[in-house]
Write a protein that holds these residues in place. Structure first.
Motif, short mmCIF file in Angstrom:
data_model
loop_
_atom_site.label_atom_id
_atom_site.label_comp_id
_atom_site.label_asym_id
_atom_site.label_seq_id
_atom_site.Cartn_x
_atom_site.Cartn_y
_atom_site.Cartn_z
N ALA A 113 0.82 -1.21 0.00
CA ALA A 113 0.00 0.00 0.00
C ALA A 113 0.85 1.25 0.00
O ALA A 113 1.95 1.28 0.57
CB ALA A 113 -0.93 0.00 1.21
N MET A 166 -4.18 2.30 7.47
CA MET A 166 -3.67 0.94 7.23
C MET A 166 -4.72 -0.11 7.56
O MET A 166 -4.85 -1.11 6.83
CB MET A 166 -2.39 0.72 8.06
CG MET A 166 -1.19 1.47 7.51
SD MET A 166 0.36 1.07 8.36
CE MET A 166 0.15 1.92 9.93
N THR A 182 3.68 -0.85 4.13
CA THR A 182 3.12 0.45 3.76
C THR A 182 4.21 1.49 3.53
O THR A 182 5.13 1.64 4.32
CB THR A 182 2.18 0.95 4.88
OG1 THR A 182 1.18 -0.04 5.13
CG2 THR A 182 1.52 2.26 4.49
N THR A 235 5.59 3.01 9.63
CA THR A 235 5.59 2.76 8.19
C THR A 235 6.94 3.12 7.57
O THR A 235 7.77 3.78 8.19
CB THR A 235 4.51 3.61 7.49
OG1 THR A 235 4.90 5.01 7.54
CG2 THR A 235 3.15 3.44 8.16
#
Length: 211
Positions: free
Chosen positions: A6, A155, A165, A183
């Motif tokens: 992501a 998230m 991420t 992250t």
């Protein structure tokens, strides 16, 4: 090895060159009551904070009446909306980056200290809303950045872990929030730094650290 799944974007100063828009809109509202945020204070202290936090700081440090907060917040949002309609336009390199990231299978979201209406309007006007799986605004959390809550919520919404991420951030409050959330981080200087090649390079670097 954990793969990056992501990419989460801050909005102002990352996807939209809107930092001055917020500054101008809030000052326009404050000027009605004889208050003002200097350019220096904006850059050093206030940049990246939610409007309600800025107003709290002005009351504490400069005597802004607390009773005006609601009116000033509403007026600032009206002025911000006017500016967005006038100035917010698609940027090809951002559309190119997000469309390719989407086709490569990455989940994407925006996590911003702005209110939801502002985020949705800017994403629509910039033609980026079609690539996002979600938005987290300052209205969705108890604590805005630099608290990590916005990124933790984003998230969870995307169903990914911190090590999966990559966050793109441009100011100290957002950078602190991303780091506190655990992250990977890509620090942005100007919105033109947000390119497909740059993001993919940071993804590869992050995956190397995860190995």
């Amino acid at each position: 090895m954990n793969q990056i799944k992501a990419v989460i974007f801050d909005m102002d100063g990352v996807l939209i060159d809107a930092k001055d828009w917020h500054y101008e809109a809030l000052n326009r509202a404050l000027n009605h009551f004889g208050f003002n945020i200097s350019r220096y204070d904006h850059l050093v202290t206030f940049d990246g904070l939610p409007t309600r936090k800025k107003l709290e700081m002005l009351s504490k440090e400069h005597g802004l009446p607390v009773s005006l907060h609601g009116f000033l917040n509403d007026l600032k949002q009206i002025y911000t909306t006017e500016v967005v309609h006038a100035r917010c336009k698609p940027l090809f390199q951002h559309e190119y980056a997000l469309s390719h990231l989407r086709s490569m299978g990455y989940k994407m979201a925006v996590a911003s200290n702005s209110i939801r209406n502002s985020i949705e309007l800017m994403m629509q006007k910039s033609n980026l809303d079609q690539y996002l799986e979600g938005i987290v605004s300052n209205q969705d959390v108890k604590h805005g950045k630099p608290d990590p809550e916005i990124y933790i919520m984003a998230m969870a919404m995307l169903g990914v872990k911190p090590e999966e991420t990559l966050v793109l951030e441009d100011n100290e409050h957002g950078i602190a929030a991303a780091r506190a959330a655990g992250t990977h981080l890509m620090i942005i200087g100007e919105i033109t730094d947000v390119t497909l090649d740059g993001i993919v390079s940071h993804i590869r670097l992050a995956e190397g650290r995860n190995a």
